[in-house]
Design an enzyme around this catalytic site. Sequence first.
Site, PDB file in Angstrom:
ATOM      1  N   ALA A 121       0.656  -1.164   0.042  1.00  0.00           N
ATOM      2  CA  ALA A 121      -0.016  -0.106  -0.073  1.00  0.00           C
ATOM      3  C   ALA A 121       0.859   1.322  -0.026  1.00  0.00           C
ATOM      4  CB  ALA A 121      -0.948   0.144   1.322  1.00  0.00           C
ATOM      5  N   GLU A 177      -0.577  -9.548  -0.035  1.00  0.00           N
ATOM      6  CA  GLU A 177      -1.888  -9.630   0.098  1.00  0.00           C
ATOM      7  C   GLU A 177      -2.767  -9.748  -1.064  1.00  0.00           C
ATOM      8  OE1 GLU A 177      -1.676  -6.187   2.673  1.00  0.00           O
ATOM      9  OE2 GLU A 177      -2.677  -7.368   4.553  1.00  0.00           O
ATOM     10  N   GLY A 184       0.630  -4.921   0.968  1.00  0.00           N
ATOM     11  CA  GLY A 184      -0.514  -5.017   0.033  1.00  0.00           C
ATOM     12  C   GLY A 184      -0.239  -5.675  -1.026  1.00  0.00           C
ATOM     13  N   GLU A 223       4.676  -4.612   7.419  1.00  0.00           N
ATOM     14  CA  GLU A 223       3.955  -3.633   8.099  1.00  0.00           C
ATOM     15  C   GLU A 223       4.165  -3.469   9.714  1.00  0.00           C
ATOM     16  OE1 GLU A 223       2.683  -6.229   6.598  1.00  0.00           O
ATOM     17  OE2 GLU A 223       1.172  -5.358   5.006  1.00  0.00           O
TER      18      GLU A 223
HETATM   19  N1  CAA Z   1       4.488   2.968  -1.037  1.00  0.00           N
HETATM   20  C1  CAA Z   1       4.718   4.239  -1.679  1.00  0.00           C
HETATM   21  N2  CAA Z   1       5.890   4.620  -2.329  1.00  0.00           N
HETATM   22  C2  CAA Z   1       6.682   3.174  -2.610  1.00  0.00           C
HETATM   23  C3  CAA Z   1       6.325   1.927  -1.733  1.00  0.00           C
HETATM   24  C4  CAA Z   1       5.225   2.001  -1.004  1.00  0.00           C
HETATM   25  N3  CAA Z   1       4.778   0.858  -0.428  1.00  0.00           N
HETATM   26  N4  CAA Z   1       7.597   1.306  -2.163  1.00  0.00           N
HETATM   27  C5  CAA Z   1       8.156   1.906  -2.995  1.00  0.00           C
HETATM   28  N5  CAA Z   1       7.769   3.192  -3.297  1.00  0.00           N
HETATM   29  C6  CAA Z   1       8.592   4.180  -4.165  1.00  0.00           C
HETATM   30  C7  CAA Z   1       9.784   4.885  -3.150  1.00  0.00           C
HETATM   31  O1  CAA Z   1       9.439   5.606  -2.324  1.00  0.00           O
HETATM   32  C8  CAA Z   1      10.601   5.030  -4.250  1.00  0.00           C
HETATM   33  O2  CAA Z   1      10.016   6.534  -4.584  1.00  0.00           O
HETATM   34  P1  CAA Z   1      10.939   7.530  -5.311  1.00  0.00           P
HETATM   35  O3  CAA Z   1      11.773   7.171  -6.276  1.00  0.00           O
HETATM   36  O4  CAA Z   1      10.338   8.746  -5.569  1.00  0.00           O
HETATM   37  O5  CAA Z   1      11.920   8.018  -4.173  1.00  0.00           O
HETATM   38  C9  CAA Z   1      10.297   4.283  -5.405  1.00  0.00           C
HETATM   39  O6  CAA Z   1       9.313   3.437  -5.314  1.00  0.00           O
HETATM   40  C10 CAA Z   1      11.548   3.241  -5.758  1.00  0.00           C
HETATM   41  O7  CAA Z   1      11.642   2.629  -4.577  1.00  0.00           O
HETATM   42  P2  CAA Z   1      13.204   2.522  -3.562  1.00  0.00           P
HETATM   43  O8  CAA Z   1      13.810   3.568  -4.068  1.00  0.00           O
HETATM   44  O9  CAA Z   1      12.747   2.295  -2.085  1.00  0.00           O
HETATM   45  O10 CAA Z   1      13.708   1.202  -4.358  1.00  0.00           O
HETATM   46  P3  CAA Z   1      14.745   0.059  -3.570  1.00  0.00           P
HETATM   47  O11 CAA Z   1      15.021  -0.991  -4.798  1.00  0.00           O
HETATM   48  O12 CAA Z   1      15.660   0.878  -2.950  1.00  0.00           O
HETATM   49  O13 CAA Z   1      13.657  -0.745  -2.654  1.00  0.00           O
HETATM   50  C11 CAA Z   1      11.715  -1.853  -1.754  1.00  0.00           C
HETATM   51  C12 CAA Z   1      12.707  -1.716  -2.962  1.00  0.00           C
HETATM   52  C13 CAA Z   1      12.571  -2.836  -0.748  1.00  0.00           C
HETATM   53  C14 CAA Z   1      10.608  -2.709  -2.089  1.00  0.00           C
HETATM   54  C15 CAA Z   1      11.509  -0.691  -1.165  1.00  0.00           C
HETATM   55  O14 CAA Z   1      10.919   0.494  -1.888  1.00  0.00           O
HETATM   56  C16 CAA Z   1      10.713  -0.738  -0.005  1.00  0.00           C
HETATM   57  O15 CAA Z   1      10.857  -1.402   1.189  1.00  0.00           O
HETATM   58  N6  CAA Z   1       9.242  -0.629  -0.278  1.00  0.00           N
HETATM   59  C17 CAA Z   1       8.085  -0.411   1.005  1.00  0.00           C
HETATM   60  C18 CAA Z   1       7.701  -1.864   1.140  1.00  0.00           C
HETATM   61  C19 CAA Z   1       6.572  -1.946   2.088  1.00  0.00           C
HETATM   62  O16 CAA Z   1       7.076  -1.841   3.263  1.00  0.00           O
HETATM   63  N7  CAA Z   1       5.351  -2.372   1.835  1.00  0.00           N
HETATM   64  C20 CAA Z   1       4.309  -2.438   2.743  1.00  0.00           C
HETATM   65  C21 CAA Z   1       3.770  -1.141   2.724  1.00  0.00           C
HETATM   66  S1  CAA Z   1       2.603  -1.206   4.106  1.00  0.00           S
HETATM   67  C22 CAA Z   1       1.049  -2.038   3.330  1.00  0.00           C
HETATM   68  O17 CAA Z   1       1.075  -2.469   2.475  1.00  0.00           O
HETATM   69  C23 CAA Z   1      -0.136  -1.915   4.350  1.00  0.00           C
HETATM   70  C24 CAA Z   1      -1.187  -2.861   4.189  1.00  0.00           C
HETATM   71  O18 CAA Z   1      -1.323  -4.164   4.515  1.00  0.00           O
HETATM   72  C25 CAA Z   1      -2.448  -2.399   3.390  1.00  0.00           C
END
Ligand code: CAA
Length: 274
Positions: free
Chosen positions: A63, A111, A108, A131
């Site tokens: 998400a 999920e 998400g 999360e």
């Molecule tokens: N939400 C918003 N933006 C996201 C995102 C997310 N979940 N995941 C990645 N992005 C964006 C980053 O902010 C980045 O944007 P910018 O280029 O504008 O800075 C772009 O995507 C590329 O990401 P990274 O630079 O971080 O890429 P990376 O290769 O270094 O890392 C990754 C990849 C390990 C997947 C890392 O992006 C990451 O950890 N993302 C978040 C994963 C996460 O925690 N997901 C769970 C969200 S909570 C949820 O989903 C709740 C629920 O159950 C409803």
Amino acid sequence: MEYILYEAAGGVGVITINRPKALNALNSQVLDELNETLDQVDLSTVRCLILTGAGEKSFVAGADIGEMSTLTKEQGEAFGKKGNDVFRKLETFPIPVIAAVNGFALGGGCEISMSCDIRLCSDNAVFGQPEVGLGITPGFGGTQRLARLVGAGMAKQLIYTARNIKAPEAYRIGLVNEVFSAEVDEAGNVTKTAQEVLLAAAKKMAATIAKNAPIAVRNCKKAINDGLDANMDDAIVIEEKLFGDCFETQDQVYGMAFFLDKNKDKVKEPFKNA
Ligand code: CAA
């Protein structure tokens, strides 16, 4: 639509979540567009769906954390409901949905893959529910579907530790059905990327499903889904009713007559969805 691509051919529809700059993260707009896309699937011709993400790196990275960062308690609950409603629509969609997981499937993303009937992935796929590291619980069904898919003990371990797992481990614990790697020629050059191999395999599986009697396939999905939510006595009654319903279809009449006809030269016609 800005973030969803949809194409259908040969009875198979492919939905691509297309927000690669944010690794296909699910904001409200993506969820709304996905909901609308599902409403627009032509169920008179499409018999199986594939869900995938744009780009080679990510299926869905979760998400949208930016959007969630300022939510109040009420808004958080509403955002959870928005995701849950779409994912439940996918889970109970009348035809099978195959998730082709082409990279990160986090939060998400994991999920939404679990709301699909079948998960296939490329060997760069990473699954996880990160999360608790963000101060929240999984909010789009992860606490419920992961426990049902891999057992409560493994689900609790993955969710409490927020540890991401790679494709081989996801396969070992039964989260994915099959893992696909790139094809290389004798000189070691990549002839097909893992994502290409994955999508081709998903399309082949979807085409196989699409060839079978459509009402029977739908009834199988409903019997399995509804039966899993019931005790065994009620579950077998669910199956009996859906089994019985098939005997009102032309496809059952044709399918069985084809088997019983001993003429070896006859060619099986496509099922009619009738
Ligand atoms: N939400 C918003 N933006 C996201 C995102 C997310 N979940 N995941 C990645 N992005 C964006 C980053 O902010 C980045 O944007 P910018 O280029 O504008 O800075 C772009 O995507 C590329 O990401 P990274 O630079 O971080 O890429 P990376 O290769 O270094 O890392 C990754 C990849 C390990 C997947 C890392 O992006 C990451 O950890 N993302 C978040 C994963 C996460 O925690 N997901 C769970 C969200 S909570 C949820 O989903 C709740 C629920 O159950 C409803």
